[in-house]
Every structure is written in C-alpha cells, then in structure tokens.
Design a protein around this motif. Structure first.
Motif, mmCIF file in Angstrom:
data_model
loop_
_atom_site.group_PDB
_atom_site.id
_atom_site.type_symbol
_atom_site.label_atom_id
_atom_site.label_comp_id
_atom_site.label_asym_id
_atom_site.label_seq_id
_atom_site.Cartn_x
_atom_site.Cartn_y
_atom_site.Cartn_z
ATOM 1 N N THR A 13 -18.713 12.874 4.399
ATOM 2 C CA THR A 13 -18.433 11.508 3.939
ATOM 3 C C THR A 13 -19.314 10.500 4.659
ATOM 4 O OG1 THR A 13 -16.138 12.058 3.405
ATOM 5 C CG2 THR A 13 -16.648 9.734 3.755
ATOM 6 N N THR A 14 -19.491 10.684 5.962
ATOM 7 C CA THR A 14 -20.322 9.724 6.710
ATOM 8 C C THR A 14 -21.772 9.813 6.254
ATOM 9 O OG1 THR A 14 -20.513 11.319 8.522
ATOM 10 C CG2 THR A 14 -18.828 9.619 8.734
ATOM 11 N N LEU A 31 -10.962 6.960 12.972
ATOM 12 C CA LEU A 31 -10.142 7.811 12.117
ATOM 13 C C LEU A 31 -8.670 7.502 12.344
ATOM 14 C CD1 LEU A 31 -11.935 11.229 12.853
ATOM 15 C CD2 LEU A 31 -12.352 9.692 10.939
ATOM 16 N N LYS A 32 -7.897 7.520 11.276
ATOM 17 C CA LYS A 32 -6.438 7.356 11.403
ATOM 18 C C LYS A 32 -5.786 8.683 11.020
ATOM 19 C CE LYS A 32 -5.715 2.434 10.682
ATOM 20 N NZ LYS A 32 -5.135 1.390 9.822
ATOM 21 N N ILE A 33 -5.072 9.252 11.966
ATOM 22 C CA ILE A 33 -4.467 10.565 11.747
ATOM 23 C C ILE A 33 -2.951 10.423 11.885
ATOM 24 C CG2 ILE A 33 -4.483 12.988 12.419
ATOM 25 C CD1 ILE A 33 -7.265 11.990 11.703
ATOM 26 N N GLY A 34 -2.239 10.542 10.789
ATOM 27 C CA GLY A 34 -0.788 10.460 10.825
ATOM 28 C C GLY A 34 -0.182 11.697 11.466
ATOM 29 N N VAL A 35 0.941 11.522 12.159
ATOM 30 C CA VAL A 35 1.562 12.671 12.836
ATOM 31 C C VAL A 35 2.108 13.678 11.837
ATOM 32 C CG1 VAL A 35 2.105 11.402 14.933
ATOM 33 C CG2 VAL A 35 3.783 11.470 13.095
ATOM 34 N N LEU A 106 -7.234 9.270 7.300
ATOM 35 C CA LEU A 106 -8.203 8.304 6.787
ATOM 36 C C LEU A 106 -9.432 8.167 7.663
ATOM 37 C CD1 LEU A 106 -5.856 5.271 5.928
ATOM 38 C CD2 LEU A 106 -6.731 6.966 4.335
ATOM 39 N N ILE A 107 -10.546 7.937 6.998
ATOM 40 C CA ILE A 107 -11.704 7.366 7.684
ATOM 41 C C ILE A 107 -11.502 5.867 7.548
ATOM 42 C CG2 ILE A 107 -14.195 7.049 7.700
ATOM 43 C CD1 ILE A 107 -14.452 9.843 6.502
ATOM 44 N N ASP A 108 -11.143 5.205 8.650
ATOM 45 C CA ASP A 108 -10.789 3.794 8.566
ATOM 46 C C ASP A 108 -12.033 2.920 8.470
ATOM 47 O OD1 ASP A 108 -9.285 1.341 10.726
ATOM 48 O OD2 ASP A 108 -9.066 1.597 8.562
ATOM 49 N N HIS B 25 -15.736 -1.069 6.328
ATOM 50 C CA HIS B 25 -14.308 -0.772 6.321
ATOM 51 C C HIS B 25 -14.030 0.113 5.111
ATOM 52 C CE1 HIS B 25 -13.085 -3.548 9.542
ATOM 53 N NE2 HIS B 25 -14.154 -4.226 9.148
ATOM 54 N N LEU B 26 -13.851 1.373 5.347
ATOM 55 C CA LEU B 26 -13.766 2.341 4.259
ATOM 56 C C LEU B 26 -12.324 2.598 3.832
ATOM 57 C CD1 LEU B 26 -16.020 3.885 2.839
ATOM 58 C CD2 LEU B 26 -15.593 5.810 4.333
ATOM 59 N N SER B 27 -11.484 2.858 4.804
ATOM 60 C CA SER B 27 -10.068 3.206 4.555
ATOM 61 C C SER B 27 -9.955 4.263 3.444
ATOM 62 C CB SER B 27 -9.272 1.950 4.181
ATOM 63 O OG SER B 27 -7.893 2.186 4.424
ATOM 64 N N GLU B 28 -10.735 5.309 3.614
ATOM 65 C CA GLU B 28 -10.816 6.350 2.581
ATOM 66 C C GLU B 28 -10.209 7.648 3.103
ATOM 67 O OE1 GLU B 28 -14.477 6.805 0.059
ATOM 68 O OE2 GLU B 28 -14.651 8.665 1.195
ATOM 69 N N SER B 29 -9.518 8.346 2.217
ATOM 70 C CA SER B 29 -8.945 9.627 2.619
ATOM 71 C C SER B 29 -10.051 10.579 3.060
ATOM 72 C CB SER B 29 -8.173 10.246 1.458
ATOM 73 O OG SER B 29 -7.817 11.585 1.763
ATOM 74 N N ILE B 30 -9.829 11.236 4.177
ATOM 75 C CA ILE B 30 -10.771 12.232 4.665
ATOM 76 C C ILE B 30 -10.924 13.352 3.643
ATOM 77 C CG2 ILE B 30 -11.047 14.048 6.406
ATOM 78 C CD1 ILE B 30 -9.840 12.072 8.434
#
Lengths: 113, 241
Positions: A13-14, A31-35, A106-108, B25-30
């Motif tokens: 993605t990057t 990155l946002k990683i939910g528990v 998410l990639i924030d 600012h992407l806020s995209e699902s990995i």
C-alpha cells in the motif's frame, strides 16, 4: 503467522501511495491496530522488520497505535473502554453491546517525500 | 562518524536534509486489497445465487468430516462444491471427492489462512456459477482465518467437545464473527467432563445471540437441525425457489 501477510500488504500500500503522489521515500507511517482486529502488535512489528527491508519503508519511523475496545451498552448507554472482549455490560448485565472501536486495522497516515 | 568520508552526519536523521515531507491522511484498511477482492467474490456469489460459507476451526475439530457427511446428502437436492484450504497435501479434498462430490484443494504452503485472492483464483477453475452451495473449509487455525474476509455470506465456527469450554473467550475474534457455531463430536460427551453450560456462557460473552448446533456425524445427533439450517439459509439467498 498472518502478521507477515499483513506486513506485506502495508508495504504494498505504501509503495502504491508513493507512485500516486510521485514520491520516493516514506519518512513515517502511523498504523492503528485495534485490540480485536486479530493482529498482535508485537508480532506485526517483528514481521515489519523483515518486510520493510530494501523497500521505501526501510528508514521510516513506524508508529503503532493500539486502539482499545470502546463498548457501549444499548440499554443503559454505559461506555466501557477495555482490552477485554466481553460483550456483557458491567453496569446492567445487558448483552446488547455496540462495539464502537477496537476492530480497526488501518494505515492512518504517512509522511513521504 | 561516517566511515567513508569522515563527516559527522551519521547520527543525523536520515530525512533532515529534506525537512518538508508531505503528509497523507489515508485512514485506509490495511487489508483493503483483500477486502476489495472479497467484495468482488461476494457479488459474484450473489449474482449467481451461490450460498458461500467459510468454515473455520482449530485443526481436528471435524470440518472435513462434517463436509463428508453433508455434501452427499445436500447433493440430492442441490449442486454443492467444496474448496478445501490446507498448507500441504490434497488429503481433505480427496476425502470429499471419495464421496462422489466436487472438491478442490487450495494449498496455502506457508500461509496459515485462506485469503480472498486464493479463493478468487480457484473459483475460475472450479465454479461455473450453477452451484447452489459453496463450502469453503479454511485452514485449521482459530486465529488467522478470522482476519481475512473471503467474500463469504456466512461464517461457521466449529469446536469439538474435546476442546476446552473457554475457547470462545480465548479466541474471541473468530467466535464473535461467526453466524453459526457448530459443536461437534457430541458422541464423545459421555466419556468427557465437558461442561456444556460453561461453554455456552463463554460463547455468550463474545457473541450473545449466535445460533449453536450440537451434532455428531457418528450418531447423527443434531445433523437434521444442521441440514435444516442450510436449507433455510439457502432460501434466504434464493427466496423464490
């Protein structure tokens, strides 16, 4: 370990975003990683260490943000922030619970140049 | 100090020479790429009125045995096909084929789970769109498969009575996402101390309203309820039939 698949997806993605924005390097990645995402942050870090080698991410600062569960009872509106995935209200014992946060993967945001 | 030219920039930030990076600012699902393919799979199944199910459990819970039992019976009235995921061998697909039913093996090699692209690739060679049911047997694993949408309409979690009653709390993501939880090998219960109420309490904590079916393919306890559930779910996909 599926975190390796996920690490490769992050790299892919990057790279795609670099092409879209005509940049060459990632400076930082959040990155946002939910528990409750099914992903363990420590395992993801381990997988990323390998996956980013010889890619535009290899010198980037990668920030892993753990997102706790935010559970709201539909009956008494009590909101609980927790790491425990127990869908029972501690206040009124209702099992009608909305999961407001904690499932993200998410990639924030990313800084690139 | 740089060992090549002797300068002292070695400790400086790699990006100090370029102080103005662009922030996106992407806020995209990995898992966007997987989810896009899963979405495509879902629509293809829906357009062709195929009820696709993702069956997940730990290794040895009885996924293949349940399909060995189910497919010959369902094939009397419907057209059914199975996709079987394992790291290696075609053993499980061969077991299904031995019953006279269609099955295709997906070898994931080093991957511990199926993903949407694996299913998409296999669909091209295995499904023609006339099928009524697609049973996808995922790799035996209570953790990783739950993170990857395959495009299925229903998720079925299996657990056998030889496993701990608190498995749902220990592996909450998979059990939380299940549309049905099937408890297998109930014929062994007289020989075990497995506590049914303890299991149901554990399950209700992570998925309060999920339907459960207790069954044994040996004694056929609960199997009619399972077949009735499949029939009911198919009617929801193809309501006019």
């Amino acid at each position: 370990m599926h975190e390796l698949s996920i690490a490769h997806e992050i790299v892919a993605t990057t790279k795609a975003q670099l092409r879209i924005h005509n940049k060459t390097e990632i400076c930082s990645l959040d990155l946002k990683i939910g528990v409750m995402s099914g992903v363990v942050i420590e395992c993801l870090k381990f997988a990323m260490d390998d996956a980013i080698q010889e890619t535009p991410l290899q010198n980037a600062t990668i920030n892993y943000h753990k997102v706790l569960l935010r559970l709201q009872c539909q009956d008494c509106n009590e909101v609980r922030i927790t790491e425990d995935f127990i869908l029972v209200c501690e206040h009124c014992a209702s099992q009608r619970i909305n999961v407001l946060a904690g499932k993200e993967l998410l990639i924030d945001k990313m800084e690139m140049q | 100090m740089c060992q090549d030219c002797g300068c002292d920039t070695a400790n400086a930030s790699f990006f100090e020479s370029n102080p103005n990076p662009e922030t996106i600012h992407l806020s995209e699902s990995i898992l966007k790429r997987n989810d896009d393919i899963a979405h495509h799979n879902w629509h293809w199944f829906d357009d062709n009125k195929i009820l696709a199910m993702n069956i997940m459990s730990s290794p040895g819970s009885g996924k293949t045995s349940l399909l060995e039992y189910t497919l010959p019976l369902m094939n009397k009235e419907y057209e059914c096909v199975a996709l079987i995921g394992d790291q290696q061998t075609e053993n499980d697909a061969q077991r299904i084929k031995a019953t006279g039913c269609r099955a295709y093996q997906i070898s994931t090699h080093s991957s511990c789970h199926l993903d949407a692209s694996m299913v998409e690739k296999t669909l091209k060679d295995s499904i023609n769109g006339s099928e009524d049911f697609l049973f996808i047997e995922n790799v035996g694993n209570l953790v990783c498969p739950s993170a990857f949408d395959l495009g299925e309409r229903l998720r079925i979690a299996l657990i056998s009575v030889t496993e701990g009653e608190d498995k749902p709390e220990k592996y909450p993501v998979l059990f939380h996402k299940a549309d049905l939880v099937v408890i297998t090998k109930t014929d062994l219960m007289p020989y075990l101390d497995w506590d049914k109420e303890k299991f149901l309490n554990s399950l209700r904590k992570v998925n309060p309203k999920v339907k459960t079916i207790f069954l044994s393919t040996k004694t056929e306890e609960g199997t009619q309820e399972w077949l009735d559930w499949l029939n009911k779910k198919h009617k929801e996909v193809v309501p006019c039939v």
